[in-house]
Design a protein around this motif. Structure first.
Motif, PDB file in Angstrom:
ATOM      1  N   LEU A 154       0.834  -1.201   0.000  1.00  0.00           N
ATOM      2  CA  LEU A 154       0.000   0.000   0.000  1.00  0.00           C
ATOM      3  C   LEU A 154       0.873   1.258   0.000  1.00  0.00           C
ATOM      4  O   LEU A 154       0.588   2.232  -0.727  1.00  0.00           O
ATOM      5  CB  LEU A 154      -0.918  -0.010   1.221  1.00  0.00           C
ATOM      6  CG  LEU A 154      -1.836   1.206   1.386  1.00  0.00           C
ATOM      7  CD1 LEU A 154      -2.744   1.372   0.166  1.00  0.00           C
ATOM      8  CD2 LEU A 154      -2.660   1.084   2.664  1.00  0.00           C
ATOM      9  N   PHE A 183       2.359   2.042  -3.508  1.00  0.00           N
ATOM     10  CA  PHE A 183       1.392   2.592  -4.465  1.00  0.00           C
ATOM     11  C   PHE A 183       0.964   4.005  -4.079  1.00  0.00           C
ATOM     12  O   PHE A 183       0.753   4.858  -4.952  1.00  0.00           O
ATOM     13  CB  PHE A 183       0.181   1.670  -4.575  1.00  0.00           C
ATOM     14  CG  PHE A 183       0.371   0.549  -5.553  1.00  0.00           C
ATOM     15  CD1 PHE A 183      -0.044   0.669  -6.868  1.00  0.00           C
ATOM     16  CD2 PHE A 183       0.987  -0.628  -5.165  1.00  0.00           C
ATOM     17  CE1 PHE A 183       0.143  -0.358  -7.775  1.00  0.00           C
ATOM     18  CE2 PHE A 183       1.185  -1.661  -6.061  1.00  0.00           C
ATOM     19  CZ  PHE A 183       0.769  -1.530  -7.375  1.00  0.00           C
ATOM     20  N   GLY A 242      -3.698   0.156  -4.755  1.00  0.00           N
ATOM     21  CA  GLY A 242      -2.765  -0.362  -3.762  1.00  0.00           C
ATOM     22  C   GLY A 242      -3.451  -1.216  -2.712  1.00  0.00           C
ATOM     23  O   GLY A 242      -2.909  -2.250  -2.294  1.00  0.00           O
TER      24      GLY A 242
END
Length: 233
Positions: free
Chosen positions: A45, A48, A65
């Motif tokens: 996460l 992204f 993400g």
């Protein structure tokens, strides 16, 4: 429509309960599983989101993400759970039979075609690679079981290749977690009809499972064969 929705609602709690149970079982053998999964999720996460801020689209990249983070976490969880399961099964009599039973399509497995009173056992699998005899137990004792089983099969299936594998962690042995991969890597030399014909001929040999109430999967430690029962072949 309502009936299908209610069935789906009933199935979801079952799936969540199964995931929770798998996580608890995995955590017993892998204490770091929670930190690893959280780290994988946050790492994906974070990457992204960072890319999103750099190109000016944090929301879109953030949503992507999250999805990929869930996917990556699920893949890692599956691998760690599988590794923990193999670790718990390692060394238990009958563990190889449980692996063979889930090897996939194209294989016909027959557990416990030969066994002795020390719980050394030989399982048989038939597929396009031919016949695979999988032994688990003391390496010295199972060699005689394998030799006896091969000799008996040679009277019926002389034109089919026979492979033998001994499950274990020693030299010239196959680890339980690598058993399925090892078998799937064997060269395919038989056609579908030949596999069927081989299975038909081998059924004439019978197996211990047809004469003895053995449980599927790993057998309890300390289990004793009844007196007068089948002897090593």
């Amino acid at each position: 429509m309502a009936r299908s929705d209610s069935a789906a609602d009933a199935a979801n709690p079952g799936r969540l309960k199964q995931i929770a149970l798998t996580y608890k079982m995995t955590r017993r053998a892998d204490k770091k599983i929670g930190f690893v999964l959280a780290g994988i999720f946050l790492l994906i996460l974070g990457v992204f989101l960072a890319i999103g801020f750099l190109i000016g689209h944090p929301v879109y990249l953030g949503i992507l993400g999250v999805l990929l983070a869930f996917l990556g976490t699920a893949i890692m969880f599956g691998r760690r759970a599988e590794r923990a399961a193999f670790g718990q099964m390692e060394g238990q009599p009958g563990a190889a039979a449980a692996v063979l039973d889930n090897i996939g399509r194209g294989w016909t497995t027959t557990p416990a075609v030969a066994m002795n009173r020390s719980q050394d056992v030989v399982h048989r699998a038939v597929g396009k690679a031919g016949i695979v005899l999988v032994a688990e137990g003391n390496p010295n004792r199972v060699k005689s079981l394998l030799a006896a089983e091969k000799k008996k099969m040679n009277r019926i299936v002389v034109d089919v290749p026979v492979h033998d594998l001994i499950v274990g962690v020693g030299e010239d042995q196959v680890e339980l977690k690598k058993l399925r991969t090892t078998m799937l890597k064997l060269p395919r030399v038989l056609s579908g009809p030949q596999v069927t014909a081989t299975n038909d001929r081998l059924r004439a040999l019978g197996d211990l499972m047809s004469n003895m109430p053995l449980p599927k999967g790993p057998m309890p430690k300390g289990m004793k064969l009844p007196k007068g029962g089948p002897k090593a072949r």
